[in-house]
Design a protein around this motif. Structure first.
Motif, PDB file in Angstrom:
ATOM      1  N   GLY A   3      40.100  51.271  36.626  1.00 40.82           N
ATOM      2  CA  GLY A   3      39.873  49.930  37.021  1.00 40.82           C
ATOM      3  C   GLY A   3      39.522  48.940  35.735  1.00 40.82           C
ATOM      4  N   GLN A   4      38.491  49.676  35.160  1.00 39.66           N
ATOM      5  CA  GLN A   4      37.975  48.776  34.037  1.00 39.66           C
ATOM      6  C   GLN A   4      39.118  48.785  32.764  1.00 39.66           C
ATOM      7  N   TYR A  43      41.488  46.093  33.848  1.00 32.87           N
ATOM      8  CA  TYR A  43      40.776  44.883  33.786  1.00 32.87           C
ATOM      9  C   TYR A  43      41.035  44.333  32.637  1.00 32.87           C
ATOM     10  N   PHE A  81      42.889  40.461  41.221  1.00 38.33           N
ATOM     11  CA  PHE A  81      42.176  41.615  40.823  1.00 38.33           C
ATOM     12  C   PHE A  81      41.172  41.284  39.898  1.00 38.33           C
ATOM     13  N   GLU A 103      46.766  48.858  44.007  1.00 37.15           N
ATOM     14  CA  GLU A 103      46.190  50.130  43.739  1.00 37.15           C
ATOM     15  C   GLU A 103      47.506  51.140  44.325  1.00 37.15           C
ATOM     16  N   ARG A 133      34.302  50.799  46.731  1.00 32.83           N
ATOM     17  CA  ARG A 133      33.669  49.512  47.431  1.00 32.83           C
ATOM     18  C   ARG A 133      33.326  50.260  48.702  1.00 32.83           C
ATOM     19  N   LEU A 192      41.283  51.385  41.483  1.00 34.53           N
ATOM     20  CA  LEU A 192      40.800  50.265  40.743  1.00 34.53           C
ATOM     21  C   LEU A 192      39.115  50.170  41.007  1.00 34.53           C
ATOM     22  N   LEU A 193      38.864  49.872  42.341  1.00 36.01           N
ATOM     23  CA  LEU A 193      37.652  49.316  42.551  1.00 36.01           C
ATOM     24  C   LEU A 193      36.969  50.326  43.665  1.00 36.01           C
ATOM     25  N   VAL A 239      33.464  48.957  39.493  1.00 39.38           N
ATOM     26  CA  VAL A 239      34.921  49.124  38.891  1.00 39.38           C
ATOM     27  C   VAL A 239      34.939  50.479  38.405  1.00 39.38           C
ATOM     28  N   THR A 240      36.120  51.345  38.568  1.00 38.23           N
ATOM     29  CA  THR A 240      36.334  52.489  38.325  1.00 38.23           C
ATOM     30  C   THR A 240      36.685  52.605  36.789  1.00 38.23           C
ATOM     31  N   VAL A 292      36.662  41.327  40.009  1.00 38.49           N
ATOM     32  CA  VAL A 292      35.895  42.002  39.118  1.00 38.49           C
ATOM     33  C   VAL A 292      34.606  41.139  38.391  1.00 38.49           C
TER      34      VAL A 292
END
Length: 329
Positions: free
Chosen positions: A88-89, A92, A36, A67, A77, A74-75, A84-85, A40
């Motif tokens: 997700g940020q 991360y 992950f 996820e 796409r 999280l992403l 990055v949602t 990113v």
């Protein structure tokens, strides 16, 4: 030991087998976290797969499972973009800290037990690598035979995180707060020409006279770099345009030796030619202060011992070279 009975089948589990399954789950989770983070930072599933030496479907499957386990996306796409949602940020940033701490602990343990090992990816300019690093690289390999070196030879500023580099050699003052710099040397800019050119065209004594001569210029990312001088405590720039221009430092050197004109460039590129008298320094009274040579790493990341040892090696190279050492000359 415990047993489970069902449909006439008896399955026995002991603590050892349960422990193995738990360990596998932990390792899978760590692998997914590392994948992950790499997705990113690289902005690409395929690039992350190449960096981690796995297949792209493996990366996609791991992140989908991650996820699903977290119960959130999280992403975001689609066929053209990866974003990055907010969740997700957050994940991360937390994951990077966890992996950094884990890597640091493992590195500390390994350092106590064995010599540095692994791959160091470094980006540097062609001339610096060829003239100073490659001739001494065998010494480093003899000291650390388990450390491999990969060089990205380029005149551009490589993004360390995006391109997975451990260290970059940068010249000049840095403004990027996402980088950590260690000053390992100095670059001195000098103005010079071949003895033959000066014998034929004369030696300029002032910057105004310099402007009337043929000039060999350096081009960076399509722009001709101006020549910086210090006159009575103030900076003066002379247009770099002239007889010949190139984006490669060693071609600047070749053009000077061929008598094409005057250049304003790093002194270390001409050490041998200056010593032999083939080229001559001029206008030293206007020479600018030296520029720092920095070994640059990404901020917020633990530095493996192999990277630290390689930076120490680069610093030692600069310290041994009069035209590179900090504060000399």
């Amino acid at each position: 030991m415990s047993a489970w009975r069902g449909g006439g089948l008896v399955i026995q589990l002991d603590r050892h087998s349960i422990g193995i399954k738990s360990e596998i789950k932990v390792m899978d989770k760590l692998d997914a976290m590392r994948m992950f983070v790499r997705v990113v930072e690289s902005g690409s599933f395929s690039q992350a797969a190449r960096d981690l030496n796995v297949s792209q479907p493996t990366v996609s499957k791991q992140l989908a499972a991650l996820e699903a386990r977290l119960g959130t996306q999280l992403l975001a796409r689609n066929s053209r973009a990866l974003a990055v949602t907010p969740a997700g940020q957050d994940y991360y940033e937390a994951t990077v800290r966890i992996l950094q701490d884990l890597d640091f602990v493992e590195e500390r343990v390994l350092e106590r037990q064995s010599a540095p090992s692994g791959l160091v990816r470094v980006t540097l300019s062609p001339g610096f690598g060829r003239m100073f690093v490659i001739p001494r690289l065998l010494d480093f390999r003899n000291r650390f035979p388990d450390v491999a070196i990969e060089m990205e030879v380029s005149g551009r500023h490589v993004d360390l995180i995006e391109e997975g580099m451990d260290v970059a050699i940068r010249i000049g003052r840095l403004s990027d707060s996402a980088l950590v710099a260690r000053r390992i040397g100095d670059m001195r800019m000098i103005t010079l020409a071949s003895a033959g050119y000066l014998a034929q065209h004369g030696t300029p004594q002032t910057l105004d006279e310099l402007r009337n001569h043929q000039r060999i210029s350096y081009v960076y990312q399509g722009d001709i770099i101006g020549w910086g001088f210090h006159v009575d405590g103030r900076q003066v720039t002379v247009d770099g345009g002239g007889a010949f221009r190139t984006n490669d430092a060693e071609h600047v050197r070749g053009a000077v030796l061929a008598g094409l004109g005057i250049a304003h460039h790093a002194s270390w590129l001409f050490t041998d030619a200056l010593a032999s008298g083939e080229v001559v320094r001029i206008l030293d009274q206007y020479a600018p202060p030296p520029f720092p040579i920095n070994a640059v790493t990404a901020a917020g990341r633990r530095m493996p011992s192999r990277v630290r040892q390689f930076i120490d090696f680069l610093a030692a190279i600069c310290a041994e070279e009069p035209e590179l050492k900090v504060g000399d000359g």
